[in-house]
Design an enzyme around this catalytic site. Structure first.
Site, short mmCIF file in Angstrom:
data_model
loop_
_atom_site.label_atom_id
_atom_site.label_comp_id
_atom_site.label_asym_id
_atom_site.label_seq_id
_atom_site.Cartn_x
_atom_site.Cartn_y
_atom_site.Cartn_z
N LYS A 13 0.84 -1.21 0.06
CA LYS A 13 -0.03 -0.14 -0.10
C LYS A 13 0.89 1.25 0.08
CE LYS A 13 0.67 1.52 4.29
NZ LYS A 13 1.33 2.68 4.65
N GLY A 100 7.36 1.86 5.04
CA GLY A 100 6.41 2.51 5.00
C GLY A 100 5.18 2.11 3.75
N GLY A 104 4.43 -5.98 5.88
CA GLY A 104 4.06 -6.94 7.06
C GLY A 104 2.37 -7.07 7.14
N ALA A 106 0.22 -6.37 5.08
CA ALA A 106 -0.44 -6.86 3.85
C ALA A 106 -0.25 -8.56 3.94
CB ALA A 106 0.09 -6.60 2.48
N ASP A 138 -2.32 -0.96 9.80
CA ASP A 138 -2.70 -1.02 8.40
C ASP A 138 -3.36 -2.26 7.77
OD1 ASP A 138 -1.34 1.42 7.80
OD2 ASP A 138 0.38 0.51 7.35
#
Length: 296
Positions: A13, A100, A104, A106, A138
């Site tokens: 991302k 960034g 990890g 994902a 995330d």
């Protein structure tokens, strides 16, 4: 059921925008960010088998032999569902770590989704998101991906229209302090001068996405951490290849550049790849993951 196998693609991302919207009493920062999935991806192969225990193998030496987020995700899923099977996970990393780019997160999302599919989908999306948030801010976004406005500490998701087609150059140069240290630096800068940020970036970029206006997206996007992360010289060099906009993802150190001209993007990729190993050329993705293979 044992003996099932699943192969998934887990997409990285970007933070098209990242604003700091506040801070909770427990110290967690509240975000207002637009996240975008991209085609830079890891590959995970999951096997559900008889017996117990979780085994993770990976091509990345730093992750070998560690209690990494992939193993934690599998353990959390098994505990939540009460499953007793053994899990084998083979992780092929392509997304650079500590960049960034949510690599990890994902991977953790892919494990949760993959095991849920292998086990007959015992958990609904809301339960997967709750588990994901306990692993990282995330992860809830990575469970769905595409383009979304993300708020709170990662739990608030508002889908947005897809990012217009373009080429995306991603470049990771050097290392950065920990994410916690970057937030500390940002907090200190805000205390010294609360007006030093040029944002907020998110509201205007969200409007530009709703209108499908690529030029306006490029004009509006930005990241609060750019105020405490100096990549001015590198940014100028990327612009010299015809980039439409250069910005930072997450708290860095990876920066990305948007190109409407694929020829310019390819030229920039060739030039920077010869100097920086962690250089990638990709495109916007309309999902956070993709099932590549499922077999008994």
């Amino acid at each position: 059921m044992s003996g099932l196998e699943l192969t998934l693609q887990a997409n990285a991302k970007l933070n098209l925008t990242l604003d700091i919207a506040g801070r909770r009493e427990d110290g967690y920062h509240l975000l207002d960010s637009i996240m975008q999935s991209v085609t830079l991806s890891d590959r995970l192969h999951l096997v559900l088998q008889s017996g117990e225990g979780i085994s993770v193998s990976t091509n990345h030496r730093i992750l070998q032999g560690h209690d990494n987020i992939v193993e934690r995700a599998a353990r959390l899923f098994l505990k939540e569902t009460g499953r007793k099977e053994g899990v084998l996970i083979e992780l092929q990393k392509a997304i650079p770590i500590s960049a960034g780019l949510g690599g990890g997160s994902a991977d953790a999302a892919a494990v949760l989704l993959g095991l849920n599919l292998l086990c007959g989908q015992p958990l609904e999306q809301a339960s997967l998101a709750r588990l994901g948030l306990s692993l990282g801010a995330d992860v809830p976004f990575c469970l769905t991906g595409s383009t979304a406005r993300v708020g709170g500490v990662g739990e608030e998701l508002e889908p947005l229209p897809p990012m217009p087609e373009c080429s995306i150059l991603i470049l990771k140069k050097g290392r950065k302090p920990s994410t916690a240290e970057m937030y500390r630096r940002l907090d200190e800068a805000l205390k010294r001068d609360g007006s030093f940020l040029s944002g907020p970036f998110t509201p205007g970029t969200a409007d530009a996405l709703r209108h499908g206006d690529y030029s306006e997206i490029c004009a509006r996007l930005g990241n609060a951490f750019e105020a405490v992360w100096d990549h001015t010289a590198l940014e100028a060099e990327i612009y010299s290849f015809g980039a439409d906009r250069v910005s930072l993802s997450g708290s860095g150190p990876a920066c990305f550049a948007l190109f409407s001209d694929s020829g310019c993007a390819n030229a920039a990729y060739r030039a920077f790849k010869s100097r920086y190993r962690s250089t990638y050329l990709c495109r916007p993705a309309r999902c956070g993951f993709r099932v590549l293979d499922l077999r008994a």
